[in-house]
Design an enzyme around this catalytic site. Sequence first.
Site, PDB file in Angstrom:
ATOM      1  N   ASP A  97       0.811  -1.227   0.000  1.00  0.00           N
ATOM      2  CA  ASP A  97       0.000   0.000   0.000  1.00  0.00           C
ATOM      3  C   ASP A  97       0.844   1.276   0.000  1.00  0.00           C
ATOM      4  OD1 ASP A  97      -2.301  -1.572   0.027  1.00  0.00           O
ATOM      5  OD2 ASP A  97      -2.235  -1.701   2.229  1.00  0.00           O
ATOM      6  N   ARG A  98       2.028   1.161  -0.568  1.00  0.00           N
ATOM      7  CA  ARG A  98       2.916   2.325  -0.724  1.00  0.00           C
ATOM      8  C   ARG A  98       3.410   2.917   0.591  1.00  0.00           C
ATOM      9  NH1 ARG A  98       3.677   7.312  -0.783  1.00  0.00           N
ATOM     10  NH2 ARG A  98       4.864   8.383  -2.398  1.00  0.00           N
ATOM     11  N   LEU A  99       3.146   2.205   1.677  1.00  0.00           N
ATOM     12  CA  LEU A  99       3.612   2.741   2.966  1.00  0.00           C
ATOM     13  C   LEU A  99       4.993   2.159   3.272  1.00  0.00           C
ATOM     14  CD1 LEU A  99       2.302   4.830   4.733  1.00  0.00           C
ATOM     15  CD2 LEU A  99       1.469   2.979   6.214  1.00  0.00           C
TER      16      LEU A  99
END
Length: 194
Positions: A171-173
Amino acid sequence: MSEVEPFRQLEAWLEEAKAAQPFWADAMVLATTGPGGAPAARAVLLRGLDERGLVFYTDGESRKGAELANDPRAALVFLWPSHERQARVEGAVEAVSGQETDAYWAGRPRGSQLSAWASHQSQVVSGREELEAGVAEVAERFGGGPVPRPPRWVGFRLVPVTFEFWQGRPDRLHDRVRHRLDQGGVWRAEWLAP
Ligand SMILES: Cc1cc2nc3c(=O)[nH]c(=O)nc-3n(C[C@H](O)[C@H](O)[C@H](O)COP(=O)(O)O)c2cc1C
């Protein structure tokens, strides 16, 4: 991701990358600046890593050599797709000692040694024929004896002041941990937003 001392972290990531994909795991993109601050980048191979810095070898009269002579500041980037990882290192380069460079040179394959003599890196040449003729000429010159190191073939050691370790996450985190040398010469870690 832990905030361990950055040299250890880089070594650990290199070893893990080599185990997954040995070919070019030690390739790093070297960024320098040219006239007027124009950036330039190219890959080189990491040939030494310890607490003094990151070592690579090259032709000191190449474009990168000229740029580093003019401004020793440089940046390195490793990219390891196998682990969704990137490592960035910034600092300034210093010359590797002649003794250390000679020791590394002595372990190079003879073909690479001859090519280093024949190839004045980053100069314009007419084509492959000129390069091959140059290799034949130096092969004859040195005969069966040892091939000495060309004086222009040198080592640079990038002495880091900043590391950044980037680990891909869902999730791009992603994780980003930057390490900087503080005034007292102690490495300080801080997290950056991805
Ligand atoms: C994976 C890879 C590793 C390389 N390693 C080196 C190296 O260790 N030393 C070097 O001089 N050139 C190396 N090269 C070639 C450089 O990328 C570059 O073409 C050359 O050094 C000339 O760069 P310059 O004109 O900016 O000086 C490598 C290229 C690749 C693709």
